[in-house]
Structures are given as C-alpha cells and as structure tokens.
Write a protein that holds these residues in place. Structure first.
Motif, mmCIF file in Angstrom:
data_model
loop_
_atom_site.group_PDB
_atom_site.id
_atom_site.type_symbol
_atom_site.label_atom_id
_atom_site.label_comp_id
_atom_site.label_asym_id
_atom_site.label_seq_id
_atom_site.Cartn_x
_atom_site.Cartn_y
_atom_site.Cartn_z
ATOM 1 N N HIS A 1 0.851 -1.202 0.000
ATOM 2 C CA HIS A 1 0.000 0.000 0.000
ATOM 3 C C HIS A 1 0.881 1.245 0.000
ATOM 4 O O HIS A 1 1.275 1.751 1.046
ATOM 5 C CB HIS A 1 -0.904 -0.026 1.248
ATOM 6 N N HIS B 1 1.645 5.152 -2.261
ATOM 7 C CA HIS B 1 1.111 6.150 -3.211
ATOM 8 C C HIS B 1 2.247 7.055 -3.665
ATOM 9 O O HIS B 1 2.321 8.219 -3.272
ATOM 10 C CB HIS B 1 0.050 7.019 -2.528
ATOM 11 N N LYS C 1 -9.419 -0.868 -5.653
ATOM 12 C CA LYS C 1 -9.705 -0.131 -4.423
ATOM 13 C C LYS C 1 -10.838 0.850 -4.630
ATOM 14 O O LYS C 1 -10.868 1.612 -5.598
ATOM 15 C CB LYS C 1 -8.454 0.618 -3.964
ATOM 16 N N HIS D 1 -5.871 0.080 5.792
ATOM 17 C CA HIS D 1 -5.525 0.941 6.934
ATOM 18 C C HIS D 1 -6.558 0.953 8.060
ATOM 19 O O HIS D 1 -7.121 1.993 8.401
ATOM 20 C CB HIS D 1 -5.165 2.366 6.487
ATOM 21 N N ASP E 1 0.677 2.607 3.688
ATOM 22 C CA ASP E 1 -0.113 3.718 3.149
ATOM 23 C C ASP E 1 0.810 4.930 2.953
ATOM 24 O O ASP E 1 0.435 6.063 3.250
ATOM 25 C CB ASP E 1 -1.296 4.063 4.061
#
Ligand SMILES: [Zn+2]
Length: 477
Positions: A66, A68, A157, A246, A330
C-alpha cells in the motif's frame, strides 16, 4: 552471477533454521544445510560473491502492498516519486511495493493504468505492482477490471469517503463487487462514512476548530466501524472477497473478526502509525516551529486513534491473533513546507498522508523486540502474507528455491536511529518517526539477486525494479 549468503539464520513465516542461501542470477537456487557444501561439492568456492550473515537474520524482502508514490491529491502530489520512494524502501529492507493507479471520476481506467506505467517504468529501485483505484464505476470500468486482471492487476480499491474526489456510492460499490466476484479479483476498501465525516468537518471549521487535532475528532471510530460493517455486508451480498485497508479502530477490527469467524473472505490491513502513534501524542502535538499545527505531520486517513481508548494496544494484539493479517504503510508523504501548510488555518486543507515506506520493516521488528509479535510473525505480516494476499507468493514472500532473490540480511545486534538527519531517505522535510530508536538494522538488501544496499550504501540504479504481473489472491479458493 552466483551469490552465497552463509552462516545466517533463515527466517520464513513457517519457521527458523540455520541455513545457507545460494542465489543463481536473479533466483534462489538452493537453501542448504550450513557449511556451504552440497553432497561434497564446495559451494563457497564456486560462487562470485559470499555474504557472511553470522549472527544475523536472513529474511525474504519486505513487501509494502500500500503505497502512493507521486500521487496527485488535494492540489499537490505526494512528495516521493517512484524513484525516490522505491529507493527509500530499499534502504529499509522492502524489495517490492504495490502502488495504486488513480482513476478520478470521469477518467478512463485503462488510460490511467497506461499513465502510471509511464511514471514507474525505468524509475524504480525495486520491483513494483499496481492496484487500480476506481472512483466512479462506469460500465467501461467494469470491462476494464477484466482486462486488468489479465495484465496482472488483480485488486481494485474503492472509497466510501472523499465525496467528489474518490467516493463511490453503495450502488457503485456493489456493481464493482459483483464483477470482482465473477473475475476472482480482490476488492480493497477505504472504509469510512464520508457523508458523516464531511458534516462533522464543516461543523468543526464553522465553530473555529481548525487545528490538526480536529482532523482526528471529525473522523471518529464510529464512522470507520459503520463503513467497515457496510462493506462487509455488501461483500457478503455479492460474494466478493474484501480487504479493508488501513484499519485503525479496534471496533472496525471486531467487525472484520466477526466476518472471518462467519467464514467470509474478509481481510484487514493496518499500518505502523496505528500501532505506535496516537491522537493525543501526535495530532495534538505542539512545537516551537509550528505551534499547534505540528500535528499536521500526522494527518492521514483513517486518522490516528486515541491512546486512552487503547486502539494501539488492541492493534498489536489483533496482529498477533490474526484478526488483522498484514501491515502496509499507506506511504503518501507530503512536506510540511509548501504542502501540509496549505492547511495552516483549516485542517481540512491539509493533504492526507504520512511517509513510512523506509521504516516499516524496522518498526515491526521493534514489535518483536518488545514482545508484541514473534520473529516468524514479523516476516509473515510484512512479506509472506502480502505476497499471498496479492498473488505474488512463490516468487516473493519466501526464501525457497525458485523464489526471486529478494533477501534482507537483518542484524538484531545493530541499531537504527530514525530522523531526518539520520537514517531518512524519503523525499520529505520531516520524519513522522523522528526520534524512534530501533534495536536492529538492515545490513544488506538484495533485489532479484543484486545487492542494492550494503554497509550503509545504496548500490543500485533506478530502473532495477521491474513491473510484477500479479496473479489472483492465493488466499481464495
Ligand atoms: Zn492509501
């Protein structure tokens, strides 16, 4: 190119053994009884490189499922590019990431997928895969889901929050879940009740409660528990497997645990911030430099939870009992200056996210030292389960013949001090983990057989990392 890692303690999720590991090219060729000989054949003198791992753990490289990298969000981009973020990951013993292709409402899914390939190609230090974010679920998005599964993107997602940006309504979610149930892919869910949160945020800002602390108060655990339950019910209705990203509230964990007890394919992920950090200590923090805006450093969603309510302790426990299956970061970093400070007078304008991709393996290893999880469980929640969950196991997540030579030599007698002037390699002007001390150290990292980190030096080059075409989740039958 043949490499032998000798004298180490090989730790897989299934157990620990004294063994030598032989890597031929990019692949693990053999796991040998110690002594580096095979039926009288002297292995050590027939390889190009020998790494002595005496007194150290030899573990499968971390998989952060996970992240970004350079994600466009809130009028800016996450500050780590694929290049800087994956290099920082390598520094911390992570040898694969699964990042998110973003499709905002109105955009075409397959166009975005092609765009993300462009961003990542020839830039990554370690191997990478993609999940696909679906914001509005158009008919073309449904056919794209089938296409993407063939392209090695087997997870989608959806968001129950961020109206007008990411949010899908329950009908759209149900439609995507129906398709996932047909094509065997995984639905990942950001489970927070967005309308309730939007209302609470509006009310807080109108009342003049604008500091980062209110980011936590306006995203209460009830909004997480409710959305988690709703997602589980929609998954139950459609037969889709569900992976809740998360998870931070203990009440949301209870929903996941109940669904699992009922035999449903429901999984939960937490992140280091929900194990260590809190509403009181972090979102409510003050400093000379930033005053009460200091808390902006830890504005992420779901938010950090109250330590008084015991969420952090409960999250470690859930990790141990397998109510929560794995830990990702995340990773979505933003600098304080020029990014987070867009919300200086209004917390709702602070870009959401913190950076941890470099520190996940260390922070979770500290959980071993502190007696929260076992050594094998450390490997399981950071590498083996992410590999199985997202269709990479066999090549990734395990030290066995035929697997990729993604290996970390970890020194339990070493030490790592975290901070911007210390071990930090992420492209951020602060560390969310400033001052954390770890009783362990990432000594050597191999990515598909190539040494990329050794003796506190980065030895790789951008483009070492290749796209990993994933299969379907290996948790599903
Ligand atoms: Zn995320």
């Amino acid at each position: 190119m043949k490499t032998l890692i000798k004298n180490g303690t090989v730790v897989n999720s299934t157990g620990t053994a004294q063994a030598d590991v032989l890597i031929d090219g990019e692949t693990i060729a053999a796991v040998l009884a110690p002594g580096s000989s095979l039926l009288g054949f002297d292995v050590e003198n027939n390889v190009d490189t020998v790494i002595d791992a005496a007194g150290k753990y030899v573990i499968p490289g971390g998989i952060d499922a996970h992240t970004h990298m350079e994600m466009p969000f809130g009028g800016t981009n996450a500050s780590d590019t694929f290049e800087t973020g994956t290099r920082a990951a390598a520094w911390g013993g992570t040898t694969s990431i699964v990042d998110f292709v973003v499709q905002y409402a109105g955009e075409n899914v397959l166009d975005q997928f092609a765009l993300w390939h462009e961003k990542a190609r020839d830039n990554c230090a370690i191997d990478y895969g993609f999940h696909q974010i679906l914001s509005d679920v158009q008919d073309s998005s449904l056919t794209a889901m089938d296409e993407l599964v063939k392209e090695g993107v087997s997870s989608f997602k959806l968001f129950m929050a961020y109206k007008g940006v990411f949010l899908s309504d329950d009908g759209q979610i149900t439609k995507a879940m129906q398709r996932a149930a047909q094509n065997g892919s995984m639905i990942m869910m950001h489970a927070e009740n967005g309308s309730v949160i939007d209302l609470l945020v509006q009310q807080a800002v109108a009342a003049g409660n604008t500091t980062p602390y209110y980011h936590g108060l306006t995203r209460p655990w009830q909004a997480e528990e409710e959305a988690t339950h709703r997602a589980i019910m929609l998954a139950n209705l459609t037969g889709a497997p569900l992976y809740v990203v998360h998870v931070s509230a203990k009440q949301a964990v209870a929903q996941i645990a109940t669904a699992r007890d009922n035999g449903q394919n429901v999984f939960g992920e937490t992140c280091p911030q929900y194990l260590y950090l809190s509403l009181e200590d972090n979102l409510g923090a003050e400093s000379d430099e930033w005053g009460s805006f200091e808390g902006a450093k830890w504005v992420c969603s779901t938010p950090l939870r109250s330590r008084e309510e015991g969420h952090q302790h409960h999250m470690w426990q859930s990790l141990r009992t397998n109510d929560i299956q794995m830990v990702s970061t995340d990773h979505c970093p933003f600098c304080m200056k020029g990014q987070k400070d867009m919300g200086l007078t209004d917390f709702s304008k602070i870009p959401n996210g913190i950076g941890s991709v470099e520190h996940r393996m260390d922070l979770l290893y500290q959980g071993v030292v502190d007696g929260n999880i076992s050594l094998e469980r450390w490997v399981e929640v950071t590498s083996t389960t992410p590999a199985r969950m997202f269709g990479m196991y066999g090549k990734k997540g395990v030290i066995q013949p035929g697997a990729d030579g993604d290996i970390v030599v970890y020194d339990p007698k070493g030490h790592t001090s975290i901070g911007v002037d210390k071990s930090h390699h992420m492209n951020m002007d602060y560390s969310a983990w400033e001052g954390y001390e770890i009783d362990g150290h990432v000594d050597t990292v191999l990515s598909r057989g190539k040494v990329v980190i050794d003796d506190n030096q980065y030895l790789g080059t951008k483009g070492d990392g290749k796209f990993f075409k994933r299969g379907l989740s290996q948790y599903l039958i």
